[in-house]
Design a protein around this motif. Structure first.
Motif, PDB file in Angstrom:
ATOM      1  N   LEU A  78       7.377  -7.612 -34.984  1.00  0.00           N
ATOM      2  CA  LEU A  78       6.612  -7.465 -33.747  1.00  0.00           C
ATOM      3  C   LEU A  78       5.118  -7.638 -34.009  1.00  0.00           C
ATOM      4  CD1 LEU A  78       8.571  -4.454 -32.206  1.00  0.00           C
ATOM      5  CD2 LEU A  78       8.255  -6.668 -31.084  1.00  0.00           C
ATOM      6  N   GLU A  79       4.622  -7.054 -35.077  1.00  0.00           N
ATOM      7  CA  GLU A  79       3.199  -7.192 -35.414  1.00  0.00           C
ATOM      8  C   GLU A  79       2.847  -8.648 -35.723  1.00  0.00           C
ATOM      9  OE1 GLU A  79       1.763  -3.017 -37.337  1.00  0.00           O
ATOM     10  OE2 GLU A  79       2.967  -4.305 -38.627  1.00  0.00           O
ATOM     11  N   GLN A  80       3.715  -9.326 -36.450  1.00  0.00           N
ATOM     12  CA  GLN A  80       3.463 -10.741 -36.747  1.00  0.00           C
ATOM     13  C   GLN A  80       3.437 -11.570 -35.466  1.00  0.00           C
ATOM     14  OE1 GLN A  80       6.751 -11.240 -39.419  1.00  0.00           O
ATOM     15  NE2 GLN A  80       5.590 -10.641 -41.245  1.00  0.00           N
ATOM     16  N   ALA A  81       4.279 -11.205 -34.522  1.00  0.00           N
ATOM     17  CA  ALA A  81       4.295 -11.912 -33.240  1.00  0.00           C
ATOM     18  C   ALA A  81       2.975 -11.718 -32.496  1.00  0.00           C
ATOM     19  CB  ALA A  81       5.464 -11.437 -32.388  1.00  0.00           C
ATOM     20  N   HIS A 121      -6.145   1.582 -23.704  1.00  0.00           N
ATOM     21  CA  HIS A 121      -6.231   0.443 -24.619  1.00  0.00           C
ATOM     22  C   HIS A 121      -6.627  -0.855 -23.906  1.00  0.00           C
ATOM     23  CE1 HIS A 121      -4.543   2.128 -28.424  1.00  0.00           C
ATOM     24  NE2 HIS A 121      -4.007   3.011 -27.599  1.00  0.00           N
ATOM     25  N   GLY A 122      -6.816  -0.779 -22.604  1.00  0.00           N
ATOM     26  CA  GLY A 122      -7.208  -1.973 -21.854  1.00  0.00           C
ATOM     27  C   GLY A 122      -6.120  -3.014 -21.775  1.00  0.00           C
ATOM     28  N   ASP A 129       1.652   4.458 -30.507  1.00  0.00           N
ATOM     29  CA  ASP A 129       1.723   3.722 -31.768  1.00  0.00           C
ATOM     30  C   ASP A 129       1.928   2.225 -31.540  1.00  0.00           C
ATOM     31  OD1 ASP A 129       2.137   3.463 -34.733  1.00  0.00           O
ATOM     32  OD2 ASP A 129       4.144   2.886 -34.076  1.00  0.00           O
ATOM     33  N   LEU A 130       2.882   1.864 -30.665  1.00  0.00           N
ATOM     34  CA  LEU A 130       3.157   0.447 -30.434  1.00  0.00           C
ATOM     35  C   LEU A 130       1.999  -0.248 -29.729  1.00  0.00           C
ATOM     36  CD1 LEU A 130       6.937   0.347 -29.411  1.00  0.00           C
ATOM     37  CD2 LEU A 130       5.914  -0.177 -31.629  1.00  0.00           C
ATOM     38  N   VAL A 131       1.447   0.393 -28.708  1.00  0.00           N
ATOM     39  CA  VAL A 131       0.324  -0.225 -27.985  1.00  0.00           C
ATOM     40  C   VAL A 131      -0.870  -0.404 -28.922  1.00  0.00           C
ATOM     41  CG1 VAL A 131      -1.322   0.086 -26.098  1.00  0.00           C
ATOM     42  CG2 VAL A 131       1.089   0.582 -25.730  1.00  0.00           C
ATOM     43  N   GLY A 132      -1.062   0.546 -29.824  1.00  0.00           N
ATOM     44  CA  GLY A 132      -2.136   0.408 -30.809  1.00  0.00           C
ATOM     45  C   GLY A 132      -1.950  -0.794 -31.720  1.00  0.00           C
ATOM     46  N   ARG A 133      -0.727  -1.265 -31.845  1.00  0.00           N
ATOM     47  CA  ARG A 133      -0.432  -2.457 -32.641  1.00  0.00           C
ATOM     48  C   ARG A 133      -0.415  -3.723 -31.772  1.00  0.00           C
ATOM     49  NH1 ARG A 133       2.774  -0.619 -37.450  1.00  0.00           N
ATOM     50  NH2 ARG A 133       3.158   1.616 -37.224  1.00  0.00           N
ATOM     51  N   GLY A 134      -0.692  -3.571 -30.474  1.00  0.00           N
ATOM     52  CA  GLY A 134      -0.688  -4.717 -29.577  1.00  0.00           C
ATOM     53  C   GLY A 134       0.670  -5.029 -28.980  1.00  0.00           C
ATOM     54  N   ILE A 135       1.625  -4.106 -29.137  1.00  0.00           N
ATOM     55  CA  ILE A 135       3.002  -4.292 -28.655  1.00  0.00           C
ATOM     56  C   ILE A 135       3.191  -3.434 -27.402  1.00  0.00           C
ATOM     57  CG2 ILE A 135       5.445  -4.045 -29.240  1.00  0.00           C
ATOM     58  CD1 ILE A 135       4.306  -3.884 -32.280  1.00  0.00           C
ATOM     59  N   LEU A 136       3.721  -4.017 -26.348  1.00  0.00           N
ATOM     60  CA  LEU A 136       3.938  -3.275 -25.112  1.00  0.00           C
ATOM     61  C   LEU A 136       5.420  -2.925 -24.959  1.00  0.00           C
ATOM     62  CD1 LEU A 136       1.606  -5.276 -22.737  1.00  0.00           C
ATOM     63  CD2 LEU A 136       1.462  -2.822 -23.167  1.00  0.00           C
ATOM     64  N   PRO A 137       5.769  -1.632 -25.066  1.00  0.00           N
ATOM     65  CA  PRO A 137       7.160  -1.253 -24.801  1.00  0.00           C
ATOM     66  C   PRO A 137       7.471  -1.332 -23.307  1.00  0.00           C
ATOM     67  CG  PRO A 137       5.838   0.694 -25.307  1.00  0.00           C
ATOM     68  CD  PRO A 137       4.956  -0.495 -25.520  1.00  0.00           C
ATOM     69  N   ASN A 142       1.659 -10.583 -24.759  1.00  0.00           N
ATOM     70  CA  ASN A 142       2.780 -11.517 -24.853  1.00  0.00           C
ATOM     71  C   ASN A 142       3.863 -11.046 -25.816  1.00  0.00           C
ATOM     72  OD1 ASN A 142       1.855 -13.741 -23.098  1.00  0.00           O
ATOM     73  ND2 ASN A 142       0.185 -13.882 -24.582  1.00  0.00           N
ATOM     74  N   VAL A 143       3.756  -9.797 -26.274  1.00  0.00           N
ATOM     75  CA  VAL A 143       4.744  -9.247 -27.210  1.00  0.00           C
ATOM     76  C   VAL A 143       5.223  -7.900 -26.680  1.00  0.00           C
ATOM     77  CG1 VAL A 143       5.183  -8.478 -29.572  1.00  0.00           C
ATOM     78  CG2 VAL A 143       3.657 -10.430 -29.154  1.00  0.00           C
ATOM     79  N   TYR A 144       6.534  -7.785 -26.504  1.00  0.00           N
ATOM     80  CA  TYR A 144       7.122  -6.626 -25.838  1.00  0.00           C
ATOM     81  C   TYR A 144       8.329  -6.114 -26.625  1.00  0.00           C
ATOM     82  CZ  TYR A 144       4.216  -8.130 -21.960  1.00  0.00           C
ATOM     83  OH  TYR A 144       3.140  -8.483 -21.193  1.00  0.00           O
ATOM     84  N   SER A 145       8.770  -4.906 -26.259  1.00  0.00           N
ATOM     85  CA  SER A 145       9.988  -4.341 -26.833  1.00  0.00           C
ATOM     86  C   SER A 145      10.608  -3.407 -25.809  1.00  0.00           C
ATOM     87  CB  SER A 145       9.689  -3.565 -28.113  1.00  0.00           C
ATOM     88  OG  SER A 145      10.849  -2.879 -28.554  1.00  0.00           O
ATOM     89  N   ALA A 146      11.805  -3.726 -25.344  1.00  0.00           N
ATOM     90  CA  ALA A 146      12.489  -2.839 -24.405  1.00  0.00           C
ATOM     91  C   ALA A 146      12.942  -1.572 -25.130  1.00  0.00           C
ATOM     92  CB  ALA A 146      13.684  -3.545 -23.769  1.00  0.00           C
ATOM     93  N   MET A 147      12.755  -0.455 -24.471  1.00  0.00           N
ATOM     94  CA  MET A 147      13.163   0.841 -24.997  1.00  0.00           C
ATOM     95  C   MET A 147      14.175   1.459 -24.038  1.00  0.00           C
ATOM     96  SD  MET A 147      10.967   0.477 -27.422  1.00  0.00           S
ATOM     97  CE  MET A 147      11.115   1.977 -28.371  1.00  0.00           C
ATOM     98  N   VAL A 148      15.177   2.128 -24.587  1.00  0.00           N
ATOM     99  CA  VAL A 148      16.207   2.773 -23.761  1.00  0.00           C
ATOM    100  C   VAL A 148      15.678   4.146 -23.372  1.00  0.00           C
ATOM    101  CG1 VAL A 148      18.636   3.395 -23.597  1.00  0.00           C
ATOM    102  CG2 VAL A 148      17.944   1.507 -25.063  1.00  0.00           C
TER     103      VAL A 148
END
Length: 421
Positions: A291-294, A381-382, A335-343, A302-308
């Motif tokens: 995810l971070e590499q993406a 995080h804007g 943690d994820l948003v801080g890495r640029g990943i939107l759950p 433009n990088v997401y992760s669905a969470m249950v």
């Protein structure tokens, strides 16, 4: 204390309470998109069909554009009535809201050049999101148990290989799909896009246990879309976590506009418990790294992760109490948003089990609190959801887009005279 907007509160209420059967709900099937799950009449409930079930619409929309999945439930205080040429959603206490239903799609009634109905080629339009799933069977269902436990994800009921997989040409031991299936996919995508309702296209499939094979499948799918569908809008890759070399190829060849690698839960301990196959064959650290590499390639938004959302509260699986579950979810989101990943928090609804009603009550509070807290994290995080990736027009069990892109007008209820039903 901040509160959810009225339309979001109503949406969450409907996701839990459902809608009970009325003739108007059935009449809407003249033009509405069919629900995957028919309304099943409960014991003692009047059944005008005499069959025990009735087809009902899949999605309803409030006047402000809020999209909501319809779940049939006899005990619900909500029901639908016809008012003139339109429809209203009503609550037994007397409130009412004008609604429409997601329409049936004409392209689904067409056929491919080889005669195959487009309704049976692995495509589905959910609001304005076209989901492409040519390989629904998940390999983790087929692998032998480890330490007495299945390797499939504990919440998943969808990925079991069955007749769908065979009809689409999926070989459970091969990452690649037959050319005839890809040609049908191209024809279906083009027909759906030409109808004018598609804003996003999402590539998804059952997971493969080998990340390199997973990459082969999605490179094949994405290339086939780009080669045969010139007018496709924003295209996202909903694969499992991919090796960096595959990510670079997807990006260098401009095959997809964004990715969504579904981590499902926050924390390595829950990952092992809830997603044992993914934990064994991919690993939590590999998933985060991918995810971070993406993010480094496609950029934030433009990088997401669905969470249950709420699986932590399920007594059959994890059974956390409400407070630690909310804290874990919000810490994971930070943690994820801080890495640029939107759950993306997709609501988990338990079907059965001990303390079922208690679990539902806790889950409702959890979903509301996590939704508000997560919005605050995005704001800090804007970051907002990219409407090209996902918008209010396809978020029927999620609320992030409803909160990031709120309607310009509120949706207050109206008084519903009893004699108007």
């Amino acid at each position: 204390m901040r509160r959810l907007p009225s339309s979001v509160t109503l949406k969450i209420d409907l996701l839990f309470e459902g809608v009970r059967y009325t003739p108007a709900l059935s009449a809407a099937m003249d033009h509405a998109f069919r629900n995957h799950y028919p309304y099943r009449f409960a014991e003692g409930e009047e059944d005008p069909t005499g069959t025990g079930q009735a087809a009902i619409p899949f999605l309803l929309q409030l006047a402000d554009g809020t999209l909501i999945r319809i779940m049939g439930r006899k005990e619900s205080p909500y029901h639908v009535v016809q008012v003139g040429a339109g429809y209203e959603l009503r609550h037994d206490r007397g409130d009412a809201w004008p609604i429409t239903f997601a329409p049936r799609h004409d392209w689904v009634l067409g056929t491919c050049t080889d005669g195959q109905p487009m309704s049976q080629i692995g495509l589905e339009l959910l609001g304005d999101l076209l989901v492409v799933n040519l390989a629904p069977g998940c390999q983790f269902f087929t692998l032998p148990k480890r330490d007495g436990r299945p390797q499939r994800c504990a919440f998943c009921l969808y990925g079991r290989p069955d007749a769908r997989s065979a009809a689409l040409g999926q070989d459970m031991d091969s990452p690649l799909l037959p050319e005839w299936s890809l040609r049908r996919m191209q024809e279906g995508i083009n027909a759906a896009v030409a109808e004018g309702r598609v804003r996003h296209v999402y590539l998804v499939a059952g997971c493969l246990a080998d990340p390199e094979q997973e990459a082969q499948r999605y490179l094949q799918l994405a290339r086939a879309v780009r080669e045969g569908c010139p007018d496709v809008p924003y295209l996202s890759c909903g694969s499992g976590a991919l090796p960096e070399s595959a990510l670079r190829t997807l990006h260098a060849e401009q095959l997809v506009d964004g990715v969504c690698f579904n981590l499902e839960v926050h924390g390595e301990d829950l990952f092992r418990l809830v997603c044992p196959g993914k934990a064994t064959h991919y690993g939590y650290d590999f998933w985060i790294r991918s995810l971070e590499q993406a993010v480094g390639l496609w950029g934030m938004g433009n990088v997401y992760s669905a969470m249950v959302a709420g699986i932590e509260l399920e007594p059959q699986i994890v059974e956390l109490e409400l407070e630690p579950a909310v804290e874990r979810a919000l810490a994971g989101a930070e943690d994820l948003v801080g890495r640029g990943i939107l759950p993306i928090y997709s609501l988990y609804l338990p079907l059965y089990g001990k303390d079922h009603y208690r679990t539902l009550l806790a889950l409702r509070e959890y979903f509301g609190r996590v939704s508000l807290g997560y919005q605050e994290i995005r704001q800090a995080h804007g970051l907002t959801f990219n409407p090209a990736f996902m918008c209010r027009g396809c978020s029927y069990m999620q609320v992030e887009c409803d909160l990031d892109d709120p309607p310009q007008t509120s949706v207050p209820s109206i008084s519903a005279p009893a004699d108007r039903s």
